[in-house]
Design a protein around this motif. Structure first.
Motif, PDB file in Angstrom:
ATOM      1  N   SER A  17       0.937  -1.364  -0.049  1.00 36.56           N
ATOM      2  CA  SER A  17      -0.085  -0.190  -0.102  1.00 36.56           C
ATOM      3  C   SER A  17       0.801   1.268   0.077  1.00 36.56           C
ATOM      4  O   SER A  17       1.764   1.256   0.714  1.00 36.56           O
ATOM      5  N   GLN A  18       0.615   2.051  -0.943  1.00 34.77           N
ATOM      6  CA  GLN A  18       1.334   3.407  -1.052  1.00 34.77           C
ATOM      7  C   GLN A  18       0.393   4.330  -0.567  1.00 34.77           C
ATOM      8  O   GLN A  18      -0.597   4.763  -1.052  1.00 34.77           O
ATOM      9  N   LYS A  19       1.342   5.472   0.450  1.00 33.65           N
ATOM     10  CA  LYS A  19       0.394   6.441   0.727  1.00 33.65           C
ATOM     11  C   LYS A  19       1.255   7.666   0.264  1.00 33.65           C
ATOM     12  O   LYS A  19       2.221   7.906   0.161  1.00 33.65           O
ATOM     13  N   ASN A  20       0.253   8.237  -0.573  1.00 36.37           N
ATOM     14  CA  ASN A  20       0.740   9.502  -1.368  1.00 36.37           C
ATOM     15  C   ASN A  20       0.580  10.935  -0.458  1.00 36.37           C
ATOM     16  O   ASN A  20      -0.466  11.056  -0.023  1.00 36.37           O
TER      17      ASN A  20
END
Length: 52
Positions: free
Chosen positions: A44-47
């Motif tokens: 999961s990538q958090k911007n």
């Protein structure tokens, strides 16, 4: 305690060395490597919007 003659020490060394090598190779070659067949886990990538 009686002392052992040198040939007996040599035969003991050879016996223990061969058993060590035998068990080490058995341990190495009997291990079944597990292949990864499952899908690649998506991270999961958090911007993050940096406001300076």
């Amino acid at each position: 305690m009686p002392q052992m003659m040198p040939m007996s020490w040599l035969s003991l060394f050879i016996m223990f060395s061969t058993t060590l090598i035998l068990f080490a190779t058995m341990n190495y070659y009997t291990m079944i490597p597990l292949t990864k067949t499952d899908k690649k886990k998506e991270t999961s990538q958090k911007n993050l919007n940096w406001k300076w």
